[in-house]
Structure formats: C-alpha cells, structure tokens
Design an enzyme around this catalytic site. Structure first.
Site, PDB file in Angstrom:
ATOM      1  CE  LYS A  29       1.662   2.288   4.026  1.00 49.63           C
ATOM      2  NZ  LYS A  29       1.995   0.917   3.676  1.00 49.63           N
ATOM      3  CE  LYS A  40      -5.073  -1.176   1.734  1.00 47.75           C
ATOM      4  NZ  LYS A  40      -5.681  -2.268   2.459  1.00 47.75           N
ATOM      5  CB  THR A  92      -0.880   0.035   1.260  1.00 45.19           C
ATOM      6  OG1 THR A  92      -1.654  -1.159   1.304  1.00 45.19           O
ATOM      7  CG2 THR A  92      -1.820   1.237   1.228  1.00 45.19           C
TER       8      THR A  92
HETATM    9  P1  NAD Z   1       5.635  -6.111   7.374  1.00 44.81           P
HETATM   10  O1  NAD Z   1       6.402  -4.991   7.965  1.00 44.81           O
HETATM   11  O2  NAD Z   1       5.261  -7.282   8.214  1.00 44.81           O
HETATM   12  O3  NAD Z   1       6.419  -6.694   6.085  1.00 44.81           O
HETATM   13  C1  NAD Z   1       7.193  -5.924   5.233  1.00 44.81           C
HETATM   14  C2  NAD Z   1       8.472  -6.695   4.972  1.00 44.81           C
HETATM   15  O4  NAD Z   1       9.257  -6.016   3.999  1.00 44.81           O
HETATM   16  C3  NAD Z   1       9.366  -6.807   6.224  1.00 44.81           C
HETATM   17  O5  NAD Z   1       9.615  -8.182   6.483  1.00 44.81           O
HETATM   18  C4  NAD Z   1      10.625  -6.052   5.847  1.00 44.81           C
HETATM   19  O6  NAD Z   1      11.788  -6.582   6.424  1.00 44.81           O
HETATM   20  C5  NAD Z   1      10.615  -6.206   4.346  1.00 44.81           C
HETATM   21  N1  NAD Z   1      11.432  -5.239   3.627  1.00 44.81           N
HETATM   22  C6  NAD Z   1      11.539  -3.904   3.811  1.00 44.81           C
HETATM   23  N2  NAD Z   1      12.369  -3.373   2.891  1.00 44.81           N
HETATM   24  C7  NAD Z   1      12.787  -4.385   2.092  1.00 44.81           C
HETATM   25  C8  NAD Z   1      13.630  -4.473   0.958  1.00 44.81           C
HETATM   26  N3  NAD Z   1      14.215  -3.387   0.454  1.00 44.81           N
HETATM   27  N4  NAD Z   1      13.832  -5.681   0.398  1.00 44.81           N
HETATM   28  C9  NAD Z   1      13.236  -6.781   0.916  1.00 44.81           C
HETATM   29  N5  NAD Z   1      12.418  -6.776   1.986  1.00 44.81           N
HETATM   30  C10 NAD Z   1      12.191  -5.591   2.570  1.00 44.81           C
HETATM   31  O7  NAD Z   1       4.327  -5.443   6.732  1.00 44.81           O
HETATM   32  P2  NAD Z   1       3.020  -6.190   6.210  1.00 44.81           P
HETATM   33  O8  NAD Z   1       1.992  -6.172   7.284  1.00 44.81           O
HETATM   34  O9  NAD Z   1       3.407  -7.471   5.559  1.00 44.81           O
HETATM   35  O10 NAD Z   1       2.523  -5.130   5.128  1.00 44.81           O
HETATM   36  C11 NAD Z   1       3.121  -5.049   3.844  1.00 44.81           C
HETATM   37  C12 NAD Z   1       2.302  -4.088   3.005  1.00 44.81           C
HETATM   38  O11 NAD Z   1       0.961  -4.552   2.922  1.00 44.81           O
HETATM   39  C13 NAD Z   1       2.237  -2.671   3.587  1.00 44.81           C
HETATM   40  O12 NAD Z   1       2.329  -1.761   2.540  1.00 44.81           O
HETATM   41  C14 NAD Z   1       0.882  -2.641   4.281  1.00 44.81           C
HETATM   42  O13 NAD Z   1       0.338  -1.325   4.344  1.00 44.81           O
HETATM   43  C15 NAD Z   1       0.061  -3.531   3.364  1.00 44.81           C
HETATM   44  N6  NAD Z   1      -1.107  -4.178   3.988  1.00 44.81           N
HETATM   45  C16 NAD Z   1      -0.999  -4.762   5.223  1.00 44.81           C
HETATM   46  C17 NAD Z   1      -2.121  -5.371   5.784  1.00 44.81           C
HETATM   47  C18 NAD Z   1      -2.052  -6.020   7.162  1.00 44.81           C
HETATM   48  O14 NAD Z   1      -3.122  -6.347   7.708  1.00 44.81           O
HETATM   49  N7  NAD Z   1      -0.863  -6.256   7.714  1.00 44.81           N
HETATM   50  C19 NAD Z   1      -3.331  -5.392   5.086  1.00 44.81           C
HETATM   51  C20 NAD Z   1      -3.392  -4.838   3.814  1.00 44.81           C
HETATM   52  C21 NAD Z   1      -2.266  -4.228   3.270  1.00 44.81           C
END
Ligand code: NAD
Length: 294
Positions: free
Chosen positions: A245, A170, A95
């Site tokens: 966010k 979104k 997102t």
């Molecule tokens: P998270 O922080 O658990 O996962 C993100 C991952 O990306 C982490 O493991 C981090 O180490 C990794 N990362 C960061 N920079 C990196 C790079 N350069 N190369 C490789 N890996 C890298 O977050 P999440 O909950 O999995 O959310 C991910 C996305 O999905 C976000 O944009 C969030 O807004 C969106 N989202 C989350 C949810 C939810 O319920 N958690 C729901 C819908 C959308």
C-alpha cells in the site's frame, strides 16, 4: 471531568494508541465498525460510542486511524465535523495519499474545525509502547496544540510542513524502507550462494556502509537479530500488504509530481507479485523467500 478525546478506528494501531491516552487520564470516546475491536477497546478503558458521530461529541481532539484515504474521506463526510464542538482539532494518523489528506483538511476547515495529517512510523510495538514517530503536516498553531497529545503516544513528533507534508514524509520514508528490505534480502541470498554465513554478513554490514534499519531491526534471516519477524515465522510486524500500500502511494505521488523513482517502481512491482501470490499477511521481510526462490 477529564478532557475528552474522540478516537475513530480501533485496529492494530488505533487500539494501543487510544489505550495510552486512557492511561494518561483522558476520557477516550472510541468507535470502530468492527464489534470485536469495540469489545477490546472497552476492556482497555475506552468509552465505546454507538457511532463516529457520537464519539466526537464534546471532544477537544479527535484522532482517526483508518486503513486508507477513501475511508478517511467518507468518515470526514459522515457528519462528524458537524457534530463536533467548533474549533475541535481533528488529527488523522492513518497513512493515506497526499490529495486525500488535503481534501479532508479542506472539509475540516470549511466546517470551522482544525486539522492535521499525522501519520506514524514504529509499528504495533511502537504503538503499544508509546514510542511512535509522528510526522505532522498543518498549521504551526495546530501543531503546537497537538504536540502534547501526540507525545502521549509517541516519542518523536516532527512538524514536516503544511497540510500533506506529514503524509509526504511517511511515503518517502517507507519507499526507502521497501527498497532497502529488498536490497538486504538480495545480499543475504547472494551470501548464501557464495558460501558466506548469515552471521558473518550481519557482523560486517551492520557496522559498515550497508547498515540500515532493514538489516539491524528487521533482519530478514533468523538469527542475527532475535526480535526480527524472521525468527517468528515471518509473522508481522509490518505486513507485506501494508508495505505494498505504501509503495503504491509513493508511486502515485511520484507520477503526479513527475519524480523519477525507478527503484521505488521496481520494488512496488516485487511486493505486488508477493502479495498476489497470497503472501500479503506475511511480514514484508519475508520478501527474501521470494527472492531466494527466484
Ligand atoms: P487495522 O486494519 O488493524 O485497523 C483499522 C481499523 O479501522 C479497523 O479496526 C477497521 O475496522 C476500522 N475502520 C475502518 N473503517 C472505519 C470507519 N469508517 N469507522 C470506524 N472504524 C473503521 O489497521 P492498522 O494496522 O491499525 O493501520 C491503521 C493505519 O495505520 C493504516 O493507515 C496503516 O497504513 C497505518 N500504519 C500501520 C502500521 C502497522 O504496523 N500496522 C504502521 C504504521 C502505520
């Protein structure tokens, strides 16, 4: 050999999404900057690469699932577009803000790659169950190519329009969610003050004109919806920091497009105070406790 998918970002969402691609028979080459995420990925049958560049080699599709637009832009500028096979389809499911989504699309196209923005709704539970909703922006032909892959991770895949339209959908959806959770919280707090039970309010509003997802799926008081985070000490679920966010992304978009989103603005301020008070890791439905405290 199985078709190859690169998957960058194996966090709360990325790991279960990538695991569903493994289950469907793909060779998934994954990479995360955090060692623990890579270890969990290996256990789920993902081939952990030494870098993002290595993860995209030989892939026909590359999915990214990162925290924010700055990191996605950095990733797309890190050499992955040059390491991939010409014509590879890059799908960003993070997102992020609409401008960054358009910027990464331009980078991909300049490098001879295809790109879609495809953020998701449905949370960690939906990611694990393969029931996410994908909101997709980009060219029709690229959408047709992506759909069968996205359907392995989600139950609904909607083409919302050109590049950035997935992120726009979104952001608009989550602005509704953020505002409606505060509205539901206020209604339960008012009910408490006037002597109406939680269950009575739920029984009426859940089938009347106050019905909404914040009430019927994430009811912010314990009891009426046993699976809602309120029954689990407000453990996320969807953390307040992530809701903040998305609310801030909606306000950024509203400011740049000149849209009047007065309630969105106020709701963003309410989540901002909640997160500033150290509650960022609490489920966003915990906002009811801040409302009750006044
Ligand atoms: P998270 O922080 O658990 O996962 C993100 C991952 O990306 C982490 O493991 C981090 O180490 C990794 N990362 C960061 N920079 C990196 C790079 N350069 N190369 C490789 N890996 C890298 O977050 P999440 O909950 O999995 O959310 C991910 C996305 O999905 C976000 O944009 C969030 O807004 C969106 N989202 C989350 C949810 C939810 O319920 N958690 C729901 C819908 C959308």
């Amino acid at each position: 050999m199985a078709d190859v998918i690169g998957f960058i970002g194996l966090g709360n969402m990325g790991l279960p999404m990538a695991a569903n691609l493994v289950k469907a028979g793909y060779r998934v080459q994954g990479f995360d900057v955090v060692a623990a995420a890579n270890e969990a990925a290996a256990k789920a049958g993902i081939f952990v690469a030494a870098s993002a560049v290595e993860a995209v080699r030989g892939a026909s599709v590359v999915v990214s699932m990162l925290p924010n637009g700055r990191l996605v832009l950095e990733l797309y500028g890190s050499g992955i577009l040059q390491a991939a096979t010409a014509g590879t389809l890059f799908i960003d499911s993070s997102t992020i803000d609409i401008d960054s989504a358009r910027a990464v699309n331009a980078l991909a196209r300049e490098a001879g790659m295809s790109n879609l923005d495809a953020p998701v709704s449905g949370g960690v539970g939906g990611a694990a169950a393969g029931t996410l909703t994908f909101m997709v922006g980009g060219a029709e032909g690229d959408f047709a190519r992506a759909k069968p892959v996205l359907e392995l991770m989600g139950k609904k895949v909607v083409h919302c329009g050109d590049t950035g339209a997935g992120q726009a959908a979104k952001i608009c959806n989550n602005m509704i969610l953020g505002i409606s959770m505060i509205a539901v919280g206020e209604a339960f707090v008012l009910a408490e003050k006037v002597g109406l039970s939680h269950q009575a309010l739920y029984d009426v509003a859940s089938t009347a004109s106050g019905q909404c997802w914040s009430l019927t799926s994430y009811c912010p008081v314990p009891g009426p919806v046993p699976t809602s985070p309120a029954n689990n000490d407000y453990k996320p679920g969807f953390a307040a920091a992530l809701m903040l966010k998305d609310m801030l992304l909606s306000q950024e978009a509203a400011a740049s497009a000149g849209a009047n989103t007065a309630l969105g603005k106020h709701a963003a301020e309410i989540y901002q105070s909640f997160v500033a008070a150290g509650q960022g890791g609490v489920d966003f439905s915990g906002i009811i406790n801040a409302i009750r405290e006044g």
